[in-house]
Design a protein around this motif. Structure first.
Motif, short mmCIF file in Angstrom:
data_model
loop_
_atom_site.label_atom_id
_atom_site.label_comp_id
_atom_site.label_asym_id
_atom_site.label_seq_id
_atom_site.Cartn_x
_atom_site.Cartn_y
_atom_site.Cartn_z
N SER A 1 0.84 -1.15 0.15
CA SER A 1 -0.01 -0.02 0.16
C SER A 1 0.79 1.13 -0.08
O SER A 1 2.03 1.20 0.53
N THR A 2 0.49 2.29 -0.46
CA THR A 2 1.31 3.62 -0.48
C THR A 2 0.43 4.65 -0.05
O THR A 2 -0.87 4.78 -0.04
N HIS A 3 1.07 5.70 0.44
CA HIS A 3 0.56 7.04 1.04
C HIS A 3 1.56 7.88 1.02
O HIS A 3 2.64 7.65 1.23
N ARG A 4 1.35 8.94 1.17
CA ARG A 4 2.24 10.14 0.92
C ARG A 4 2.10 10.89 2.35
O ARG A 4 2.40 12.08 2.37
N ALA A 5 1.53 10.40 3.41
CA ALA A 5 1.21 11.30 4.52
C ALA A 5 2.69 11.88 5.13
O ALA A 5 3.59 11.00 4.71
N ASP A 6 2.76 12.88 5.92
CA ASP A 6 3.83 13.76 6.08
C ASP A 6 4.41 12.74 7.38
O ASP A 6 4.09 13.28 8.55
N VAL A 7 5.01 11.88 7.20
CA VAL A 7 5.55 10.93 8.45
C VAL A 7 7.20 11.12 8.33
O VAL A 7 7.64 11.33 7.08
N THR A 8 7.82 10.74 9.35
CA THR A 8 9.28 10.46 9.17
C THR A 8 9.77 9.51 8.34
O THR A 8 9.08 8.48 8.47
N PRO A 9 10.61 9.80 7.52
CA PRO A 9 10.98 8.68 6.85
C PRO A 9 11.74 7.63 7.42
O PRO A 9 12.43 7.66 8.19
N GLY A 10 11.19 6.33 7.07
CA GLY A 10 11.77 5.21 7.77
C GLY A 10 10.72 4.94 8.79
O GLY A 10 10.80 3.42 9.08
N THR A 11 9.59 5.58 9.23
CA THR A 11 8.61 5.17 10.06
C THR A 11 7.88 4.76 9.45
O THR A 11 7.04 5.40 8.46
N PRO A 12 6.99 3.60 9.64
CA PRO A 12 5.98 2.90 8.87
C PRO A 12 4.91 3.98 9.36
O PRO A 12 4.64 4.47 10.16
N ASP A 13 4.05 4.37 8.03
CA ASP A 13 2.88 5.10 8.13
C ASP A 13 1.75 4.14 8.24
O ASP A 13 1.14 3.53 7.58
N ARG A 14 1.12 4.42 9.59
CA ARG A 14 -0.06 3.49 9.82
C ARG A 14 -1.29 3.86 9.30
O ARG A 14 -2.25 3.06 9.26
N SER A 15 -1.14 4.90 8.56
CA SER A 15 -2.78 5.28 7.90
C SER A 15 -2.60 4.57 6.34
O SER A 15 -3.71 5.10 5.73
N VAL A 16 -1.70 4.09 5.89
CA VAL A 16 -1.69 3.67 4.57
C VAL A 16 -2.70 2.43 4.41
O VAL A 16 -2.89 1.80 5.45
N ARG A 17 -3.23 2.42 3.26
CA ARG A 17 -4.35 1.21 3.00
C ARG A 17 -3.46 -0.10 2.81
O ARG A 17 -2.32 -0.11 2.16
N GLN A 18 -3.56 -1.20 3.58
CA GLN A 18 -3.21 -2.51 3.40
C GLN A 18 -3.34 -2.97 1.96
O GLN A 18 -4.36 -2.99 1.28
N GLY A 19 -2.20 -3.34 1.26
CA GLY A 19 -2.61 -3.77 -0.15
C GLY A 19 -2.63 -5.28 -0.21
O GLY A 19 -3.11 -5.78 0.75
N ALA A 20 -2.56 -5.54 -1.42
CA ALA A 20 -3.18 -6.85 -1.85
C ALA A 20 -1.92 -7.99 -1.63
O ALA A 20 -0.70 -7.57 -1.39
N SER A 21 -2.24 -9.19 -1.41
CA SER A 21 -1.46 -10.13 -1.26
C SER A 21 -0.97 -10.86 -2.87
O SER A 21 -1.79 -10.57 -3.38
N VAL A 22 0.18 -11.39 -2.79
CA VAL A 22 0.63 -11.83 -4.39
C VAL A 22 1.30 -13.14 -3.99
O VAL A 22 2.10 -13.41 -2.94
N GLU A 23 0.76 -14.24 -4.80
CA GLU A 23 1.64 -15.53 -4.57
C GLU A 23 1.87 -15.81 -6.01
O GLU A 23 1.17 -15.65 -6.90
#
Lengths: 379, 286
Positions: free
Chosen positions: A10-32
């Motif tokens: 998932s991606t998101h561009r919320a203004d958070v510290t680089p390297g810190t996981p952004d909890r507000s991002v949408r969880q993406g799909a799984s791939v197999e």
């Protein structure tokens, strides 16, 4: 070996510290990737490859040239079609989904920026293809360029940017579409050493921040080990081992992985009923192998798993020293024209000069038996 | 090529190298430069002398006086305007069909079937080796009926004739860019084939397009055999026909036709160069 790789992102561009996981991002799909086969004539590029990657994970596909890692990435991206096997995203088979509809951002080895567009338009291209209005896509392109530290270069054309800058723009362009999976096809290979290190750290920081599931193809083990959550070592279209970098190094599953990852010595040893005798010491063997008792085999020992001491008359002679900062690597010639590498702290190595007679010992609690040159053991 | 030679020569003299080896090297460079001058001069004479002779002939009247009469008479000479307009129309149609056929085909082969490029290369050479009359019969057999009694039949023949030149220009342009990677990048970003073609590939082939179009234009304005066999009075046919009536005017038109092609070539390349220069200026200004 059948393993599965689950990928989600998932991606998101919320203004958070680089390297810190952004909890507000949408969880993406799984791939197999399931039992993928791909042949090019007589060459098996993928030979039953299966893999699952965890959501938000960065997995590197590592292996020598021709091992199938790029083919796997291209199949995942939709640029290539497997002869058999499935690619699932969120449990859905995307085998028939064309590449432009897969929502996967990709950064290529060769600078793939569009020469007729400046950096801003390159980054905005994917948004334009999605019908995003001009003002919005320019704003988002500026955000992405800011994120990769190139906002001042927004109006420059690719030929006016350095290689490192071009790859950062390519990264921003791939991230701009908020891809479900980020695919990196040896993106650092064409860059000089310093830029390579900087950019790989930046990729890792962004990936951690955006929690984008990422597949990173490389033949450079240092790159793979330094930025990956897990590393998938491939050989001849098959997966040898998928593990976290530390385990891959410390507990290689196969002799191939042991030799491919990190520096490894091949030292002659004698097979016994309880293991091998190497450098005069009885050591158990990890994994199974079949050889006649008393026969000579090569065993794999890392440079830091050897001891060295200067003696009057020894079994080896120091041929050279390489300074690596805190560690110095000594090249020692053993009987039988075998050269091994031994790592010592630089302080300890100071007293051992080239030409000195030395005695080697083994620290390892167990060793692996190497595959004979040119052969491959089936597991 | 001249600059390094001069630089090397100057460097030798500046160093004050008066040794035997130095003098020998200097002499050798002078000889090379002299030979270059001779070859360039002879080539220049070979190309420019006929042009000079044509211009001189067009500018001289029967009394040997210089005059622009032949040039000013061109528009009033019988049949010139229709022949010129026909050639212009044929050039436009030929360029349009050539671009519409060759561009997508060449790109498609490059992207999808690069192994076929060798065969494709050979096929595009066929028009050079096939006699015009065979091409005409082939086109006559396969052309739509409605075109068979129109001069546009010629355009179809010109498309075949222009194919080797147009294809090679585009092929060179495509080889100069990282086509496969650009296509993959565009596709991964959601670009359809049409968007990829229009927004990514075509803009990066501008020089190749210009080159292909100019070569096609030059071919149409210079082709005589097919037009003559098809009994259409294009500009080259008119020039030959008029030569027996007013040779000065005929030669003046030939000269202008050649000059026009050169001017177009220069204009298009300078426009292209100015576009890049402007782009660089915009960047400098930001």
């Amino acid at each position: 070996m059948t393993e599965m790789l689950r990928v989600s992102m998932s991606t998101h561009r919320a203004d958070v510290t680089p390297g810190t996981p952004d909890r507000s991002v949408r969880q993406g799909a799984s791939v197999e990737l399931l039992d993928l086969h791909r042949h090019f004539g007589a060459t098996r590029a993928l030979d039953g490859m299966s893999l699952v990657i965890e959501p938000g994970e960065l997995v590197s596909l590592l292996g020598p040239s021709g091992c199938g890692k790029t083919t796997a990435l291209r199949v995942l991206a939709g640029f290539d079609v497997p002869d058999s096997g499935k690619v699932l995203v969120d449990g859905r088979d995307i085998g028939r989904v064309p590449s432009q509809d897969r929502d996967m951002g990709m950064v290529f080895q060769s600078y793939s920026l569009f020469p007729n567009m400046d950096a801003r338009d390159n980054v905005a291209f994917g948004l334009r293809m999605r019908g995003v209005k001009k003002g919005e896509r320019r704003r988002r392109a500026a955000e992405l360029l800011e994120m990769v530290g190139l906002i001042k270069e927004a109006r420059k054309y690719p030929h006016q940017l350095s290689g490192g800058q071009q790859q950062r723009v390519a990264l921003a362009r791939a991230l701009a579409i908020e891809p479900r999976v980020l695919l990196l096809d040896e993106p650092l290979s064409a860059l000089d050493a310093k830029v390579r290190v900087q950019l790989r750290e930046q990729i890792r920081a962004l990936q951690t921040r955006l929690q984008t599931t990422t597949v990173f193809v490389t033949h450079d083990q240092e790159e793979a080990l330094s930025i990956s959550d897990r590393v998938c070592v491939m050989r001849s279209g098959r997966i040898e081992q998928v593990d976290v970098p530390s385990l891959l190094y410390a507990r290689p599953a196969t002799p191939f992985v042991a030799e491919f990852v990190g520096t490894m010595n091949r030292i002659p040893a004698r097979a016994t009923s309880s293991g091998v005798v190497v450098l005069g010491r009885q050591v158990p063997v990890r994994g199974s192998f079949r050889v006649a008792l008393g026969s000579t085999v090569d065993v794999l020992v890392r440079p830091e798993e050897l001891t060295i001491s200067a003696v009057g008359v020894g079994t080896g002679v120091v041929m050279g020293k390489t300074f690596f900062g805190a560690v110095t690597r000594l090249a020692v010639l053993l009987d039988g024209a075998v050269t091994v590498q031994v790592d010592k702290s630089t302080a300890d190595a100071a007293s051992i000069d080239p030409g000195a007679a030395v005695e080697l010992g083994v620290l390892a609690t167990e060793v692996m038996v190497a595959e004979p040159e040119g052969e491959r053991w089936t597991r | 090529m001249v600059v390094p030679v001069v630089a090397a020569d100057t460097a030798l003299r500046r160093d004050g190298d008066t040794s035997a080896g130095g003098r020998s090297a200097s002499l050798s460079w002078r000889r090379i430069r002299a030979w270059r001058g001779i070859v360039l001069g002879l080539t220049g004479i070979f190309f420019l002398l006929p042009l000079y002779a044509a211009l001189r002939f067009a500018l001289e009247n029967n009394l040997g006086h210089l005059t622009l009469a032949a040039f000013s008479a061109i528009p009033h000479t019988t049949g010139f305007i229709p022949a010129f307009l026909l050639s212009v129309r044929l050039a436009a149609v030929t360029m349009a069909i050539t671009m519409a056929l060759i561009v997508p085909t060449t790109i498609y082969v490059h992207v999808k079937y690069p192994k076929l490029l060798v065969a494709f290369d050979a096929i595009t050479f066929l028009p050079v080796g096939i006699p015009p009359i065979v091409l005409i019969i082939g086109v006559l057999q396969s052309a739509p009926f409605v075109l068979k009694s129109t001069p546009y039949l010629l355009a179809l023949e010109y498309v075949i004739l222009a194919m080797p030149f147009a294809y090679r220009s585009l092929d060179a342009g495509l080889r100069a860019i990282e086509l496969k990677t650009l296509v993959d990048a565009s596709r991964s970003l959601g670009g359809s084939w049409l968007a990829t073609l229009w927004r990514v590939i075509v803009p990066n082939l501008r020089s190749a397009f210009l080159s292909a179009m100019i070569l096609t234009l030059a071919l149409v304005f210079g082709e005589f055999t097919m037009a003559s066999l098809d009994l259409y009075t294009t500009l080259p046919v008119w020039v030959v026909n008029t030569d027996s009536i007013t040779a000065h005017v005929s030669v003046a038109v030939s000269f202008l036709s050649l000059a026009l092609t050169w001017v177009l070539l220069l204009a298009l390349s300078s426009v292209d160069r100015r576009r890049f220069a402007r782009r660089a200026l915009i960047v400098e200004g930001t």
